[in-house]
Design an enzyme around this catalytic site. Structure first.
Site, PDB file in Angstrom:
ATOM      1  N   TYR A 266      38.243  34.368  47.907  1.00 21.76           N
ATOM      2  CA  TYR A 266      39.063  34.095  46.717  1.00 21.76           C
ATOM      3  C   TYR A 266      38.348  33.092  45.796  1.00 21.76           C
ATOM      4  CZ  TYR A 266      43.368  33.134  44.064  1.00 21.76           C
ATOM      5  OH  TYR A 266      44.301  33.004  43.072  1.00 21.76           O
TER       6      TYR A 266
ATOM      7  N   LYS B 127      37.023  33.756  42.010  1.00 20.30           N
ATOM      8  CA  LYS B 127      37.570  33.020  40.862  1.00 20.30           C
ATOM      9  C   LYS B 127      36.506  32.169  40.156  1.00 20.30           C
ATOM     10  CE  LYS B 127      41.786  34.579  41.053  1.00 20.30           C
ATOM     11  NZ  LYS B 127      42.323  35.435  39.967  1.00 20.30           N
TER      12      LYS B 127
HETATM   13  P1  NAD Z   1      51.561  38.121  42.279  1.00 21.04           P
HETATM   14  O1  NAD Z   1      51.134  38.620  43.608  1.00 21.04           O
HETATM   15  O2  NAD Z   1      52.973  37.705  42.078  1.00 21.04           O
HETATM   16  O3  NAD Z   1      51.190  39.176  41.140  1.00 21.04           O
HETATM   17  C1  NAD Z   1      49.973  39.853  41.123  1.00 21.04           C
HETATM   18  C2  NAD Z   1      50.213  41.257  40.622  1.00 21.04           C
HETATM   19  O4  NAD Z   1      48.953  41.941  40.603  1.00 21.04           O
HETATM   20  C3  NAD Z   1      51.148  42.060  41.541  1.00 21.04           C
HETATM   21  O5  NAD Z   1      52.208  42.620  40.790  1.00 21.04           O
HETATM   22  C4  NAD Z   1      50.247  43.123  42.147  1.00 21.04           C
HETATM   23  O6  NAD Z   1      50.903  44.350  42.407  1.00 21.04           O
HETATM   24  C5  NAD Z   1      49.173  43.265  41.070  1.00 21.04           C
HETATM   25  N1  NAD Z   1      47.935  43.815  41.606  1.00 21.04           N
HETATM   26  C6  NAD Z   1      47.335  43.520  42.789  1.00 21.04           C
HETATM   27  N2  NAD Z   1      46.234  44.253  42.936  1.00 21.04           N
HETATM   28  C7  NAD Z   1      46.121  45.029  41.829  1.00 21.04           C
HETATM   29  C8  NAD Z   1      45.190  46.014  41.426  1.00 21.04           C
HETATM   30  N3  NAD Z   1      44.147  46.345  42.193  1.00 21.04           N
HETATM   31  N4  NAD Z   1      45.374  46.623  40.227  1.00 21.04           N
HETATM   32  C9  NAD Z   1      46.439  46.308  39.449  1.00 21.04           C
HETATM   33  N5  NAD Z   1      47.363  45.391  39.794  1.00 21.04           N
HETATM   34  C10 NAD Z   1      47.204  44.765  40.982  1.00 21.04           C
HETATM   35  O7  NAD Z   1      50.562  36.909  41.963  1.00 21.04           O
HETATM   36  P2  NAD Z   1      50.590  35.762  40.857  1.00 21.04           P
HETATM   37  O8  NAD Z   1      50.758  34.490  41.576  1.00 21.04           O
HETATM   38  O9  NAD Z   1      51.492  36.114  39.722  1.00 21.04           O
HETATM   39  O10 NAD Z   1      49.044  35.817  40.414  1.00 21.04           O
HETATM   40  C11 NAD Z   1      48.607  36.305  39.159  1.00 21.04           C
HETATM   41  C12 NAD Z   1      47.172  35.853  38.941  1.00 21.04           C
HETATM   42  O11 NAD Z   1      47.096  34.434  38.949  1.00 21.04           O
HETATM   43  C13 NAD Z   1      46.200  36.320  40.035  1.00 21.04           C
HETATM   44  O12 NAD Z   1      44.953  36.640  39.456  1.00 21.04           O
HETATM   45  C14 NAD Z   1      46.055  35.100  40.914  1.00 21.04           C
HETATM   46  O13 NAD Z   1      44.845  35.103  41.639  1.00 21.04           O
HETATM   47  C15 NAD Z   1      46.125  34.009  39.877  1.00 21.04           C
HETATM   48  N6  NAD Z   1      46.482  32.701  40.416  1.00 21.04           N
HETATM   49  C16 NAD Z   1      47.695  32.508  40.993  1.00 21.04           C
HETATM   50  C17 NAD Z   1      48.013  31.260  41.502  1.00 21.04           C
HETATM   51  C18 NAD Z   1      49.325  30.963  42.142  1.00 21.04           C
HETATM   52  O14 NAD Z   1      49.475  29.848  42.672  1.00 21.04           O
HETATM   53  N7  NAD Z   1      50.301  31.859  42.147  1.00 21.04           N
HETATM   54  C19 NAD Z   1      47.068  30.219  41.420  1.00 21.04           C
HETATM   55  C20 NAD Z   1      45.845  30.455  40.820  1.00 21.04           C
HETATM   56  C21 NAD Z   1      45.559  31.706  40.312  1.00 21.04           C
END
Ligand code: NAD
Length: 252
Positions: free
Chosen positions: A159, A163
Site C-alpha cells: 500500500y 501510494k
Molecule cells: P472504500 O473502500 O470505502 O472505497 C473504495 C471504493 O473503491 C469502493 O467502493 C470499491 O468498490 C472501489 N474499488 C476498489 N477496487 C476498485 C477497482 N479495481 N476499480 C474500481 N473501483 C474499485 O475506501 P475509502 O476509504 O473511501 O478510500 C478511497 C481512497 O482513499 C482509496 O484510494 C484509499 O486508498 C484512499 N485513502 C483512504 C484512507 C482512509 O483512511 N480511508 C486513507 C488514505 C487514503
C-alpha cells in the site's frame, strides 16, 4: 447560487462509498455533472441514485479496456470530460487479513500485485484514458489519491509503495501534460472514517489515533473538500502538488 464547479463534467472512480461517494456528492452540490464509476455494481447505482442526472458505470480501474469504456461513457453522454478524480483504491495486508489475534501472515505476491494494480496502475490507466478528451479539448484537472502511508507504514509495504508511486506519477504527469493545460495534483488523506478504516483492528486503531494531532479520524467530506479545491478554478496555477489532509499526522 453559483457552485465552484458549475458546468463541469466530472468523473469520480471508486465512488461506490466512502471518500469517492462523498466527493461525487460534493461535486454535484458545486454544480458539476457526474459520471460515477466503481467495481461494485450495487454500490455505484446507490451513489448514482443520490445524484440527479448522474451516470453510473461499473468497471475495474486496473483494466485498460474498462478505463477506456468508463471515459467513453462520459464523453458520449456529455461531449467532454473536465475533471477526473482517481479515488478507487484497496488495502490488502496484515492489517486487514489477520489470521487470528497477534498472528499476522506475511504479505503474499497476490496482495502485492492486487494493491499495486488498483492503486498505482489504475491511477495511471485512468489518467491516460482521461487525457484523450482533455488533450483534445486543451485542458482538464486530474486529482489523484495518495495516503500518509506513502511516507512509510510498517506492515503495508504494498500500500505504501503504491501510494508513494502515486505521488511520483502525479508530479510526472503534471510536468508532461502542463503543455495541454491539464493540472494534475494529489490528495493524501490520513485516517478517514470509511469502510477501509473499519477493517483496521481496534488495537491498531487506538495506536493510530494517538498519533493524530487533531485526535480524531477525518471524515470523507473533508477529503472531498480538498478534491473540490484542486479541481476548481481556484487551483488554476497549482499543479504537481500534494495536499496532506491528515489532521497533522505528516508533521511527525
Ligand atoms: P472504500 O473502500 O470505502 O472505497 C473504495 C471504493 O473503491 C469502493 O467502493 C470499491 O468498490 C472501489 N474499488 C476498489 N477496487 C476498485 C477497482 N479495481 N476499480 C474500481 N473501483 C474499485 O475506501 P475509502 O476509504 O473511501 O478510500 C478511497 C481512497 O482513499 C482509496 O484510494 C484509499 O486508498 C484512499 N485513502 C483512504 C484512507 C482512509 O483512511 N480511508 C486513507 C488514505 C487514503
Amino acid at each position: 447560487m453559483t457552485g465552484r464547479l458549475d458546468g463541469k463534467i466530472a468523473l469520480v472512480t471508486g465512488a461506490g462509498g466512502g471518500i469517492g461517494r462523498a466527493t461525487a456528492l460534493r461535486f454535484a452540490a458545486e454544480g458539476a455533472s457526474l459520471i460515477v464509476a466503481d467495481l461494485d455494481e450495487t454500490l455505484i447505482h446507490k451513489t448514482a441514485a443520490l445524484i440527479t442526472g448522474s451516470i453510473a458505470v461499473t468497471g475495474d480501474v486496473s483494466q485498460r479496456a474498462d478505463c477506456a469504456r468508463i471515459v467513453e461513457t462520459a464523453t458520449k453522454q456529455f461531449g467532454r470530460l473536465d475533471i477526473l478524480v482517481n479515488n478507487a483504491g484497496i488495502m490488502r495486508d496484515a492489517l486487514t487479513t489477520r489470521v487470528k489475534d497477534g498472528d499476522v501472515k506475511m504479505m503474499s505476491d497476490d496482495q502485492w500485485d492486487a494493491v499495486l494494480a488498483v492503486n498505482l496502475k489504475g491511477t495511471w490507466l485512468m489518467a491516460q484514458a482521461a487525457a484523450v478528451p482533455m488533450i483534445a479539448q486543451k485542458g482538464g484537472r486530474i486529482t489523484n489519491t495518495s495516503s500518509i502511508s506513502a511516507n512509510g507504514n510498517a506492515g503495508q509495504a504494498n500500500y505504501a509503495a503504491s501510494k508513494a508511486g502515486v505521488i511520483g506519477l502525479t508530479r510526472t504527469l503534471a510536468l508532461e501534460w502542463a503543455r495541454y493545460h491539464i493540472g494534475v495534483n494529489c490528495v493524501a488523506p490520513g485516517a478517514i472514517n470509511t469502510r477501509m478504516t473499519a477493517a483496521i483492528p481496534e488495537k491498531v486503531m487506538e495506536g493510530l489515533l494517538a498519533r493524530i494531532p487533531l485526535a480524531r479520524l477525518g471524515e470523507p467530506e473533508e477529503i472531498a473538500a480538498a478534491h473540490v479545491f484542486l479541481a476548481s478554478a481556484d487551483a488554476s496555477y497549482i499543479t504537481g502538488q500534494v495536499i496532506w489532509v491528515d489532521g497533522g499526522v505528516s508533521l511527525g
